[in-house]
Write a protein that holds these residues in place. Sequence first.
Motif, PDB file in Angstrom:
ATOM      1  N   ARG A 135      -5.136   8.111  -6.849  1.00  0.00           N
ATOM      2  CA  ARG A 135      -4.613   6.751  -6.724  1.00  0.00           C
ATOM      3  C   ARG A 135      -3.485   6.665  -5.698  1.00  0.00           C
ATOM      4  O   ARG A 135      -3.405   5.711  -4.933  1.00  0.00           O
ATOM      5  N   ILE A 136      -2.601   7.658  -5.711  1.00  0.00           N
ATOM      6  CA  ILE A 136      -1.525   7.648  -4.716  1.00  0.00           C
ATOM      7  C   ILE A 136      -2.112   7.744  -3.308  1.00  0.00           C
ATOM      8  O   ILE A 136      -1.659   7.073  -2.374  1.00  0.00           O
ATOM      9  N   LYS A 137      -3.154   8.559  -3.152  1.00  0.00           N
ATOM     10  CA  LYS A 137      -3.813   8.687  -1.855  1.00  0.00           C
ATOM     11  C   LYS A 137      -4.393   7.346  -1.408  1.00  0.00           C
ATOM     12  O   LYS A 137      -4.242   6.936  -0.245  1.00  0.00           O
ATOM     13  N   GLU A 138      -5.045   6.647  -2.325  1.00  0.00           N
ATOM     14  CA  GLU A 138      -5.649   5.343  -1.995  1.00  0.00           C
ATOM     15  C   GLU A 138      -4.586   4.314  -1.622  1.00  0.00           C
ATOM     16  O   GLU A 138      -4.754   3.539  -0.668  1.00  0.00           O
ATOM     17  N   ILE A 139      -3.493   4.290  -2.372  1.00  0.00           N
ATOM     18  CA  ILE A 139      -2.430   3.319  -2.094  1.00  0.00           C
ATOM     19  C   ILE A 139      -1.790   3.600  -0.745  1.00  0.00           C
ATOM     20  O   ILE A 139      -1.527   2.683   0.046  1.00  0.00           O
ATOM     21  N   ALA A 140      -1.560   4.887  -0.445  1.00  0.00           N
ATOM     22  CA  ALA A 140      -0.980   5.245   0.854  1.00  0.00           C
ATOM     23  C   ALA A 140      -1.898   4.804   1.991  1.00  0.00           C
ATOM     24  O   ALA A 140      -1.441   4.287   3.021  1.00  0.00           O
ATOM     25  N   ALA A 141      -3.215   4.997   1.815  1.00  0.00           N
ATOM     26  CA  ALA A 141      -4.168   4.588   2.848  1.00  0.00           C
ATOM     27  C   ALA A 141      -4.188   3.071   3.019  1.00  0.00           C
ATOM     28  O   ALA A 141      -4.262   2.563   4.145  1.00  0.00           O
ATOM     29  N   SER A 142      -4.106   2.333   1.907  1.00  0.00           N
ATOM     30  CA  SER A 142      -4.089   0.870   1.977  1.00  0.00           C
ATOM     31  C   SER A 142      -2.849   0.363   2.692  1.00  0.00           C
ATOM     32  O   SER A 142      -2.911  -0.568   3.512  1.00  0.00           O
ATOM     33  N   LEU A 143      -1.710   0.976   2.404  1.00  0.00           N
ATOM     34  CA  LEU A 143      -0.467   0.576   3.065  1.00  0.00           C
ATOM     35  C   LEU A 143      -0.526   0.860   4.562  1.00  0.00           C
ATOM     36  O   LEU A 143      -0.014   0.091   5.381  1.00  0.00           O
ATOM     37  N   GLU A 144      -1.156   1.976   4.908  1.00  0.00           N
ATOM     38  CA  GLU A 144      -1.329   2.297   6.328  1.00  0.00           C
ATOM     39  C   GLU A 144      -2.189   1.248   7.016  1.00  0.00           C
ATOM     40  O   GLU A 144      -1.884   0.804   8.137  1.00  0.00           O
ATOM     41  N   GLN A 145      -3.229   0.809   6.342  1.00  0.00           N
ATOM     42  CA  GLN A 145      -4.110  -0.218   6.911  1.00  0.00           C
ATOM     43  C   GLN A 145      -3.366  -1.547   7.062  1.00  0.00           C
ATOM     44  O   GLN A 145      -3.504  -2.245   8.075  1.00  0.00           O
ATOM     45  N   ILE A 146      -2.565  -1.916   6.059  1.00  0.00           N
ATOM     46  CA  ILE A 146      -1.769  -3.142   6.133  1.00  0.00           C
ATOM     47  C   ILE A 146      -0.816  -3.081   7.322  1.00  0.00           C
ATOM     48  O   ILE A 146      -0.664  -4.045   8.078  1.00  0.00           O
ATOM     49  N   ASN A 147      -0.180  -1.933   7.476  1.00  0.00           N
ATOM     50  CA  ASN A 147       0.782  -1.757   8.561  1.00  0.00           C
ATOM     51  C   ASN A 147       0.107  -1.904   9.925  1.00  0.00           C
ATOM     52  O   ASN A 147       0.622  -2.569  10.831  1.00  0.00           O
ATOM     53  N   LYS A 148      -1.064  -1.301  10.075  1.00  0.00           N
ATOM     54  CA  LYS A 148      -1.780  -1.378  11.354  1.00  0.00           C
ATOM     55  C   LYS A 148      -2.207  -2.813  11.654  1.00  0.00           C
ATOM     56  O   LYS A 148      -2.098  -3.272  12.794  1.00  0.00           O
ATOM     57  N   GLU A 149      -2.701  -3.519  10.648  1.00  0.00           N
ATOM     58  CA  GLU A 149      -3.126  -4.904  10.866  1.00  0.00           C
ATOM     59  C   GLU A 149      -1.942  -5.800  11.204  1.00  0.00           C
ATOM     60  O   GLU A 149      -2.046  -6.711  12.027  1.00  0.00           O
ATOM     61  N   MET A 150      -0.809  -5.538  10.547  1.00  0.00           N
ATOM     62  CA  MET A 150       0.391  -6.331  10.815  1.00  0.00           C
ATOM     63  C   MET A 150       0.849  -6.132  12.258  1.00  0.00           C
ATOM     64  O   MET A 150       1.231  -7.085  12.950  1.00  0.00           O
ATOM     65  N   GLN A 151       0.785  -4.875  12.724  1.00  0.00           N
ATOM     66  CA  GLN A 151       1.182  -4.596  14.104  1.00  0.00           C
ATOM     67  C   GLN A 151       0.200  -5.216  15.095  1.00  0.00           C
ATOM     68  O   GLN A 151       0.595  -5.670  16.174  1.00  0.00           O
ATOM     69  N   ARG A 152      -1.069  -5.249  14.730  1.00  0.00           N
ATOM     70  CA  ARG A 152      -2.096  -5.753  15.638  1.00  0.00           C
ATOM     71  C   ARG A 152      -2.128  -7.270  15.700  1.00  0.00           C
ATOM     72  O   ARG A 152      -2.254  -7.864  16.772  1.00  0.00           O
ATOM     73  N   THR A 153      -1.987  -7.926  14.540  1.00  0.00           N
ATOM     74  CA  THR A 153      -2.160  -9.378  14.490  1.00  0.00           C
ATOM     75  C   THR A 153      -0.864 -10.150  14.257  1.00  0.00           C
ATOM     76  O   THR A 153      -0.795 -11.353  14.518  1.00  0.00           O
ATOM     77  N   GLY A 154       0.158  -9.465  13.737  1.00  0.00           N
ATOM     78  CA  GLY A 154       1.402 -10.143  13.407  1.00  0.00           C
ATOM     79  C   GLY A 154       1.313 -10.966  12.136  1.00  0.00           C
ATOM     80  O   GLY A 154       2.226 -11.732  11.811  1.00  0.00           O
ATOM     81  N   LYS A 155       0.217 -10.829  11.393  1.00  0.00           N
ATOM     82  CA  LYS A 155       0.004 -11.609  10.178  1.00  0.00           C
ATOM     83  C   LYS A 155      -0.230 -10.692   8.980  1.00  0.00           C
ATOM     84  O   LYS A 155      -0.738  -9.587   9.112  1.00  0.00           O
ATOM     85  N   LYS A 156       0.140 -11.204   7.805  1.00  0.00           N
ATOM     86  CA  LYS A 156      -0.118 -10.471   6.573  1.00  0.00           C
ATOM     87  C   LYS A 156      -1.581 -10.633   6.177  1.00  0.00           C
ATOM     88  O   LYS A 156      -2.138 -11.709   6.305  1.00  0.00           O
ATOM     89  N   ASN A 157      -2.168  -9.559   5.677  1.00  0.00           N
ATOM     90  CA  ASN A 157      -3.516  -9.628   5.122  1.00  0.00           C
ATOM     91  C   ASN A 157      -3.386  -9.733   3.613  1.00  0.00           C
ATOM     92  O   ASN A 157      -3.149  -8.742   2.923  1.00  0.00           O
ATOM     93  N   GLU A 158      -3.495 -10.939   3.085  1.00  0.00           N
ATOM     94  CA  GLU A 158      -3.260 -11.181   1.663  1.00  0.00           C
ATOM     95  C   GLU A 158      -4.275 -10.461   0.779  1.00  0.00           C
ATOM     96  O   GLU A 158      -3.965 -10.059  -0.339  1.00  0.00           O
ATOM     97  N   LEU A 159      -5.496 -10.284   1.287  1.00  0.00           N
ATOM     98  CA  LEU A 159      -6.514  -9.584   0.504  1.00  0.00           C
ATOM     99  C   LEU A 159      -6.124  -8.115   0.317  1.00  0.00           C
ATOM    100  O   LEU A 159      -6.231  -7.570  -0.794  1.00  0.00           O
ATOM    101  N   LEU A 160      -5.656  -7.493   1.390  1.00  0.00           N
ATOM    102  CA  LEU A 160      -5.240  -6.093   1.293  1.00  0.00           C
ATOM    103  C   LEU A 160      -4.012  -5.950   0.392  1.00  0.00           C
ATOM    104  O   LEU A 160      -3.896  -4.986  -0.367  1.00  0.00           O
ATOM    105  N   GLU A 161      -3.109  -6.907   0.467  1.00  0.00           N
ATOM    106  CA  GLU A 161      -1.923  -6.865  -0.394  1.00  0.00           C
ATOM    107  C   GLU A 161      -2.317  -6.968  -1.863  1.00  0.00           C
ATOM    108  O   GLU A 161      -1.757  -6.287  -2.720  1.00  0.00           O
ATOM    109  N   ALA A 162      -3.294  -7.823  -2.151  1.00  0.00           N
ATOM    110  CA  ALA A 162      -3.787  -7.946  -3.533  1.00  0.00           C
ATOM    111  C   ALA A 162      -4.424  -6.641  -3.989  1.00  0.00           C
ATOM    112  O   ALA A 162      -4.257  -6.224  -5.144  1.00  0.00           O
ATOM    113  N   GLU A 163      -5.136  -5.965  -3.088  1.00  0.00           N
ATOM    114  CA  GLU A 163      -5.756  -4.686  -3.430  1.00  0.00           C
ATOM    115  C   GLU A 163      -4.702  -3.635  -3.769  1.00  0.00           C
ATOM    116  O   GLU A 163      -4.880  -2.843  -4.698  1.00  0.00           O
ATOM    117  N   VAL A 164      -3.600  -3.637  -3.022  1.00  0.00           N
ATOM    118  CA  VAL A 164      -2.519  -2.688  -3.302  1.00  0.00           C
ATOM    119  C   VAL A 164      -1.958  -2.927  -4.696  1.00  0.00           C
ATOM    120  O   VAL A 164      -1.731  -1.978  -5.462  1.00  0.00           O
TER     121      VAL A 164
END
Length: 311
Positions: A135-164
């Motif tokens: 579970r810790i591995k999955e959460i770390a990977a999800s946070l990494e994905q959120i971070n990359k999308e935020m840097q790329r688009t400048g917007k929050k991905n609410e679906l990914l945040e809900a998954e976290v």
Amino acid sequence: MDEWNTSPNQKKIMDEWINAFYRAQGMESNIFNFHSHQEYEIYFFHSGDCKYLINNRIYELQPGDIILLDGMTLHKPNPRTGSTYTRSMLHFSPTWLQELLTALGIPNLLDPFKKLNNCLLRTRYDEAGQFVDGRIKEIAASLEQINKEMQRTGKKNELLEAEVKLELVQLLIGIFKMSQKELSQVTSKKTEKEHHAEAIASWINEHYSEKISLDRVAAELNLSKYYASHVFKEVTGFTVMEYVMGCRLNQVKYLLEMEPDRTLTEVSRVTGFESVAHFSRYFKEKVGTTPSRYRKNKITSNITVKKGEQS
């Protein structure tokens, strides 16, 4: 140079935050200092040779050990130099989750962090231990994905945040179940040196606001000054006086936030500092800001959180 299997994945989500380190390695100085924080922590030990000090208790870690920390209790790992020390950590704000837990009908899910006094769960990598690791591995990977999308688009991905959030709730449900088993809590035998180190830490916790010297500590516990100094350093990784100052600093942080009407002079006096000047210098050196600025930031933060809870 510090070495990490993965970089820390930190993302501010919904005005609170969560971060995760998965299978981190190396000797990162900030983490290895005697420290406290307001977030709850799930610590998972993978490998290496490490003792872990929580307030006045010392644990000899085994692979698969999980420590649940309330954050505010002083804690510090002490890995042996030369060992490949590998651990995973997840920090999260309880405020960030509370509304969701209440809506789900499980408001007591955080009880292990509140009531078990910073306990250690010994899994020996059984099914429960593997579940927490995954579970810790999955959460770390999800946070990494959120971070990359935020840097790329400048917007929050609410679906990914809900998954976290859902991943974290699943992890906490698993930990809650584990915490109910009395046999899962460690009952390891301690060496004579570890007993003496814990006795020293316990005495300091009761007397840190007084005038303390190594001579006094040794005399109070009927130990030689040389032995007290060396056994405490060997077991915990820091000196007796470093521990004293860590206890004082932790109490200062508490008073600055929880008792805002106290003057800095009062805070300095009741926590054992020699003078206000010494108190101010030491606080800024360790925390990176002045006591008054720290208090102002905490009060502002608390007001913001309360407004959010009322909205």
